[in-house]
Design a protein around this motif. Structure first.
Motif, PDB file in Angstrom:
ATOM      1  N   TRP A 181       0.898  -1.248   0.150  1.00 58.14           N
ATOM      2  CA  TRP A 181       0.435  -0.114  -0.084  1.00 58.14           C
ATOM      3  C   TRP A 181       0.494   1.361  -0.116  1.00 58.14           C
ATOM      4  O   TRP A 181       0.652   2.481   0.164  1.00 58.14           O
ATOM      5  CB  TRP A 181      -1.183   0.291   1.214  1.00 58.14           C
ATOM      6  N   LEU A 182       2.307   0.744  -0.313  1.00 58.88           N
ATOM      7  CA  LEU A 182       2.851   2.392   0.342  1.00 58.88           C
ATOM      8  C   LEU A 182       3.357   2.942  -0.821  1.00 58.88           C
ATOM      9  O   LEU A 182       3.190   1.576  -2.147  1.00 58.88           O
ATOM     10  CB  LEU A 182       4.612   2.040   1.150  1.00 58.88           C
ATOM     11  N   ASP A 183       4.221   3.985  -1.843  1.00 59.01           N
ATOM     12  CA  ASP A 183       3.984   4.457  -2.416  1.00 59.01           C
ATOM     13  C   ASP A 183       5.382   3.666  -3.017  1.00 59.01           C
ATOM     14  O   ASP A 183       6.466   4.811  -1.875  1.00 59.01           O
ATOM     15  CB  ASP A 183       4.538   5.973  -2.403  1.00 59.01           C
ATOM     16  N   PRO A 184       5.896   2.927  -4.236  1.00 58.57           N
ATOM     17  CA  PRO A 184       7.112   2.226  -4.223  1.00 58.57           C
ATOM     18  C   PRO A 184       8.049   3.226  -4.101  1.00 58.57           C
ATOM     19  O   PRO A 184       9.181   2.855  -3.630  1.00 58.57           O
ATOM     20  CB  PRO A 184       7.281   1.645  -5.712  1.00 58.57           C
ATOM     21  N   ASN A 185       7.876   4.965  -4.640  1.00 61.22           N
ATOM     22  CA  ASN A 185       9.361   5.459  -4.273  1.00 61.22           C
ATOM     23  C   ASN A 185       9.885   6.093  -2.848  1.00 61.22           C
ATOM     24  O   ASN A 185      10.491   6.084  -2.517  1.00 61.22           O
ATOM     25  CB  ASN A 185       8.301   6.802  -5.206  1.00 61.22           C
ATOM     26  N   LEU A 186       8.751   6.518  -1.816  1.00 57.12           N
ATOM     27  CA  LEU A 186       9.217   6.306  -0.600  1.00 57.12           C
ATOM     28  C   LEU A 186       9.218   4.790  -0.185  1.00 57.12           C
ATOM     29  O   LEU A 186      11.092   4.945   0.494  1.00 57.12           O
ATOM     30  CB  LEU A 186       7.736   6.373   0.154  1.00 57.12           C
ATOM     31  N   VAL A 187       9.214   3.982  -0.551  1.00 59.96           N
ATOM     32  CA  VAL A 187       9.856   1.942   0.743  1.00 59.96           C
ATOM     33  C   VAL A 187      11.239   2.297  -0.448  1.00 59.96           C
ATOM     34  O   VAL A 187      12.132   1.974   0.451  1.00 59.96           O
ATOM     35  CB  VAL A 187       9.411   0.818  -0.665  1.00 59.96           C
ATOM     36  N   GLN A 188      11.277   3.078  -1.626  1.00 63.59           N
ATOM     37  CA  GLN A 188      13.152   2.726  -1.841  1.00 63.59           C
ATOM     38  C   GLN A 188      13.783   3.355  -1.354  1.00 63.59           C
ATOM     39  O   GLN A 188      14.902   3.286  -0.946  1.00 63.59           O
ATOM     40  CB  GLN A 188      12.742   3.056  -3.491  1.00 63.59           C
ATOM     41  N   GLN A 189      13.553   4.851  -1.438  1.00 64.63           N
ATOM     42  CA  GLN A 189      13.833   5.858  -0.620  1.00 64.63           C
ATOM     43  C   GLN A 189      14.397   5.394   0.967  1.00 64.63           C
ATOM     44  O   GLN A 189      15.516   5.666   1.164  1.00 64.63           O
ATOM     45  CB  GLN A 189      13.060   7.180  -0.648  1.00 64.63           C
ATOM     46  N   LYS A 190      13.239   5.098   1.168  1.00 69.86           N
ATOM     47  CA  LYS A 190      13.884   4.861   2.714  1.00 69.86           C
ATOM     48  C   LYS A 190      14.157   3.538   3.275  1.00 69.86           C
ATOM     49  O   LYS A 190      15.380   2.489   3.901  1.00 69.86           O
ATOM     50  CB  LYS A 190      12.524   4.252   3.827  1.00 69.86           C
ATOM     51  N   GLN A 191      14.849   2.450   2.058  1.00 66.38           N
ATOM     52  CA  GLN A 191      14.586   1.285   1.633  1.00 66.38           C
ATOM     53  C   GLN A 191      14.675   0.440   2.750  1.00 66.38           C
ATOM     54  O   GLN A 191      14.575  -0.790   3.507  1.00 66.38           O
ATOM     55  CB  GLN A 191      16.591   1.450   2.147  1.00 66.38           C
ATOM     56  N   TRP A 192      13.015   0.650   1.964  1.00 64.34           N
ATOM     57  CA  TRP A 192      11.965  -0.836   2.930  1.00 64.34           C
ATOM     58  C   TRP A 192      12.122  -1.742   2.705  1.00 64.34           C
ATOM     59  O   TRP A 192      12.054  -1.636   1.275  1.00 64.34           O
ATOM     60  CB  TRP A 192      10.752   0.505   3.985  1.00 64.34           C
ATOM     61  N   PHE A 193      11.326  -3.012   3.478  1.00 67.53           N
ATOM     62  CA  PHE A 193      11.540  -3.911   2.345  1.00 67.53           C
ATOM     63  C   PHE A 193       9.877  -4.018   3.166  1.00 67.53           C
ATOM     64  O   PHE A 193       9.414  -3.313   3.205  1.00 67.53           O
ATOM     65  CB  PHE A 193      11.615  -5.588   3.964  1.00 67.53           C
ATOM     66  N   ASN A 194       8.600  -5.164   2.189  1.00 69.33           N
ATOM     67  CA  ASN A 194       7.382  -5.131   2.053  1.00 69.33           C
ATOM     68  C   ASN A 194       6.720  -5.177   3.837  1.00 69.33           C
ATOM     69  O   ASN A 194       8.063  -5.732   4.259  1.00 69.33           O
ATOM     70  CB  ASN A 194       7.116  -5.949   0.575  1.00 69.33           C
ATOM     71  N   TRP A 195       5.597  -4.915   3.244  1.00 75.85           N
ATOM     72  CA  TRP A 195       5.022  -4.958   4.775  1.00 75.85           C
ATOM     73  C   TRP A 195       5.153  -6.634   5.747  1.00 75.85           C
ATOM     74  O   TRP A 195       6.525  -7.036   6.883  1.00 75.85           O
ATOM     75  CB  TRP A 195       3.417  -5.026   4.794  1.00 75.85           C
ATOM     76  N   ILE A 196       5.069  -8.243   4.648  1.00 80.41           N
ATOM     77  CA  ILE A 196       5.700  -8.916   5.502  1.00 80.41           C
ATOM     78  C   ILE A 196       6.441  -9.668   6.389  1.00 80.41           C
ATOM     79  O   ILE A 196       7.151 -10.190   7.157  1.00 80.41           O
ATOM     80  CB  ILE A 196       4.599 -10.487   5.011  1.00 80.41           C
ATOM     81  N   GLU A 197       7.578  -8.873   5.074  1.00 82.20           N
ATOM     82  CA  GLU A 197       9.180  -9.207   5.508  1.00 82.20           C
ATOM     83  C   GLU A 197       9.579  -8.192   6.558  1.00 82.20           C
ATOM     84  O   GLU A 197       9.896  -8.360   7.173  1.00 82.20           O
ATOM     85  CB  GLU A 197      10.084  -8.736   4.397  1.00 82.20           C
ATOM     86  N   SER A 198       8.905  -7.365   6.350  1.00 77.99           N
ATOM     87  CA  SER A 198       9.277  -6.263   7.200  1.00 77.99           C
ATOM     88  C   SER A 198       8.710  -6.973   9.270  1.00 77.99           C
ATOM     89  O   SER A 198       8.852  -7.441   9.903  1.00 77.99           O
ATOM     90  CB  SER A 198       8.569  -4.817   7.798  1.00 77.99           C
ATOM     91  N   LEU A 199       7.338  -7.452   9.063  1.00 79.15           N
ATOM     92  CA  LEU A 199       6.703  -7.763  10.085  1.00 79.15           C
ATOM     93  C   LEU A 199       7.670  -9.197  10.845  1.00 79.15           C
ATOM     94  O   LEU A 199       7.878  -9.311  11.880  1.00 79.15           O
ATOM     95  CB  LEU A 199       5.184  -8.764   9.702  1.00 79.15           C
TER      96      LEU A 199
END
Ligand code: ADP
Ligand code: MG
Length: 693
Positions: A181-199
């Protein structure tokens, strides 16, 4: 309807394997009743079990995992002595030590001649290696389950780490991958994983660094939660704005009459706020404005003048307060003014005879009541207005968003003014209201003197009592607030009762006790007798009502001031200093004071500005504690912590706006994912405002 993909997360915990009624009750207590609640319970520590030395090389005091063969069981010789199980590897022996253990159970988990993986803290003395009550004993094929870094969860009495971990493990196994549900640009910029991986990652921390709220995976999950919060608020806001308001333009006729009847003139600050409100009135957009002003800063009269404008323009109006005492107080203050201007005013509370109630409901419906004051009773289903145009909600933080909405839905495009005496730092008000307009009353009213604030050690209680005795002999009135005892309001009450008995011995019949467990009628009676001067000292528990107004009370004693939060002390102090006489606030403390308590008391002595105090409070205590948020209507977050994530909150607010500008009904692919997010965080109330929701 909750999206199907989330069904599994909202089944009750009691359906998890191994969860009976007892464990279910404990889980509900630490986390919540559903599987989803377990996901948000994050570890606060970890145990590294990857160290797997030979027995002969195990260092004293460390957590070790051994691969052993069971050699021999030595049952307890007496009840007080332990049961021992001897195991070995090629390098030596280890004794597993059990107190009060059942032999059949130990034979089952540690059968002789078989290989087992055991893990626990090692004690080495005189060359003997022992592990007392190993944390784990498993078969060799389950080695990989043990040889990891184990998360440690916050516990509750009766719930062991093992059981909790097992439940969370099952919950995670049931958790589906959810669309991004997040903006892919933000995810990339923050170097976040997807939801389930983060969880999964936050439940399997490898280092202590990963346990802090700002670590990458926790930040992603916190952002998800904040986005759900901000998106839901923005949707509600949008919905409200879409239903156009009506332009409200007053004639000024009523205000003229009131001006002539008022014993004071409005301050420039009050006039300025009225200007802001008038501006909102005149436009066709719906007003949603927060009026912040310290206790006694004169919000009520500002609200009343706005009400006059709306009545001049032909609308009905409502003023809602969180308690019966406050509603009555507003009624008593405003009734004489309303009478002078020939305005029809009435009060509706939950505790009226049905005859009175029906009469008022009928007068509201017919439109003959122009200003209806009341409590929660105002937004009940059977209350209907003919033409509600403007509603004021006092002490807003005591009401939830949906209660506010219920009131505003009683009319078409109702303008709302919400008032709070609790100065809310911006970060916090954003989570409760999203983006709304704010007006502030900051000035001290003319003629008011600053309250003299003194910190006095408990040991000088006798002198304080003598001082009060002199003061009441010269006609003054005092509040005496009893210590806050966090454990239960029963104990709070006991402390207040004890103080009441004590003071009553000294000041016979001039003392009254008021507390939160009393019936409202009783509270009213006591407040009236204090107001009327039948008693001079009012002993109260810490729940003394916000907003209570007895202008000639000039002394406030707060016992164990060190136990109160700053904002709370400020609120209590605000009960005095409301008239023209000099007021005093005595903060009794028991020494020695902790550095933090001393700092808090000093802030209070040095400032009377509620906003300064709120900011200091935030610094000294952290967001979770400020303003007694836990009891208030402000949202409570599961993962996000505003002490750490306020930058993410700003970001979430901006993103929520962008999302709704592009996809107002959340119908795109991402929009659908965002709906799932709203349901995941149980913000689904907002979904009803989507066109295709
Ligand atoms: P709040 O609701 O902000 O706690 P109130 O509206 O109850 O404060 O105001 C406190 C007291 O100050 C009331 O008795 C009110 O009549 C009085 N007051 C309000 N405005 C003024 C003013 N401009 N000058 C003098 N007294 C005022
Ligand atoms: Mg008030």
């Amino acid at each position: 309807m909750r999206p199907e993909i989330l069904f599994k997360l909202f089944i009750p915990n009691k359906q998890l394997p191994g969860v009976g009624p007892r464990i279910n009750a404990l889980l509900t207590n630490v986390a919540g009743a559903h599987i989803a609640d377990l996901l948000w319970l994050l570890p606060n520590n970890l145990i590294d079990r990857q160290f797997c030395p030979l027995i002969g090389e195990a260092p004293n005091g460390k957590i070790c995992t051994f691969i052993v063969t069971v050699i021999e069981h030595i049952p307890s010789p007496t009840r007080k002595r332990p049961y021992r199980v001897i195991c070995s590897d090629e390098s030596g022996l280890v004794e597993l030590v059990y107190f009060n253990a059942r032999s059949d159970y130990l034979h089952e988990i540690l059968p002789i001649n078989e290989k087992r993986i055991i893990s626990g803290k090692v004690d080495v003395f005189n060359g003997r290696v022992q592990v007392m009550h190993p944390d784990h004993v498993v078969k060799e094929e389950d080695k990989a389950l043990i040889l990891t870094v184990e998360p440690v969860y916050p516990l509750t009495q009766g719930l062991t780490g093992k059981v909790l971990r097992r439940c969370i493990h099952h919950a995670l196994k049931l958790t589906p991958n959810l669309p991004e549900w997040l903006d892919p640009n933000l995810v990339q910029q923050k170097q976040w994983f997807n939801w389930i991986e983060s969880l999964m990652a936050v439940h399997a921390p490898k280092t202590h660094k990963e346990l802090i709220p700002t670590s990458n995976n926790r930040a992603r999950l916190a952002y998800d939660e904040l986005l759900a919060n901000q998106l839901a608020l923005a949707m509600i806001r949008r919905h409200q704005k879409k239903r156009k308001g009506r332009s409200i333009i007053g004639s000024g006729a009523l205000k003229k009459i009131i001006n002539a009847n008022l014993s004071f003139v409005l301050t420039p600050n009050q006039l300025e706020v009225l200007e802001e409100i008038n501006h909102d009135f005149q436009t066709e957009n719906r007003m949603l404005r927060l009026l912040q002003g310290d206790v006694g800063s004169g919000k009520t009269i500002v609200a009343f003048y706005s009400i006059l404008t709306a009545i001049e323009a032909g609308f009905q109006t409502a003023l809602m307060a969180p308690t019966e005492i406050l509603a009555k107080q507003h009624f008593q203050t405003l009734q004489p003014l309303a009478e002078a201007a020939n305005i029809k005013i009435d009060i509706l509370t939950g505790k009226m005879s049905s005859k009175d109630r029906n009469q008022i409901i009928s007068n509201t419906k017919s439109g003959s009541i122009q200003l209806l004051i009341g409590t929660h009773a105002l937004f009940q289903d059977d209350v209907a207005f003919k033409n509600l145009g403007f509603a004021v909600v006092d002490e807003q933080h005591k009401f939830g968003v949906h209660q506010r909405l219920a009131l505003s839905n009683k009319g078409d495009g109702v303008d709302m003014l919400i008032m709070t005496a609790t100065p809310i730092p911006r970060t916090l008000s954003m989570t409760a209201y999203g983006d709304l307009d704010v007006s502030i009353l900051r000035e001290r009213l003319p003629g008011r003197k600053a309250v003299i604030t003194r910190a006095v050690s408990n040991e000088r209680l006798q002198e304080v009592v003598e001082g009060i005795s002199r003061a009441i002999n010269s006609g003054k009135k005092a509040y005496w607030v009893c210590p806050l005892i966090e454990i239960s309001d029963k104990l709070d009450l006991a402390a207040a009762e004890e103080r009441f008995q004590h003071l009553n011995l000294i000041f016979t019949d001039r003392v009254a006790l008021i507390h939160g467990r009393m019936k409202d009628i009783e509270k009213d009676r006591i407040m009236d007798s204090f107001r009327a001067g039948k008693v001079d000292i009012l002993v109260a528990t810490s729940v003394i009502e916000v907003g209570v107004d007895v202008p000639d009370a000039t002394i406030m004693v707060i016992e164990h001031a060190e136990r109160f939060g700053l904002a709370q002390l400020h609120q209590l102090r605000g009960r005095v200093g409301r008239g023209l006489d000099q007021s005093t606030c005595l903060l009794l403390y028991s020494s020695p004071l902790s550095a933090n308590a001393r700092a808090r008391i000093n802030v209070l002595r040095e400032s009377e500005d509620g906003f300064v105090i709120a900011e200091e409070d935030l610094k000294l205590r952290g967001a979770g504690e400020v303003l007694g948020i836990k009891q208030s209507g402000l949202p409570h977050f599961k993962i996000a912590d505003l002490t750490f994530h306020s930058d993410l909150l700003e970001l979430a607010q901006k993103e929520a706006k962008l999302i709704l500008n592009k996809d107002p009904d959340l119908v795109t692919k991402r929009g659908e994912a965002l709906r799932i997010l709203l349901y995941l965080f149980e913000r689904d109330n907002a979904v009803q405002y989507l066109k295709s929701g």
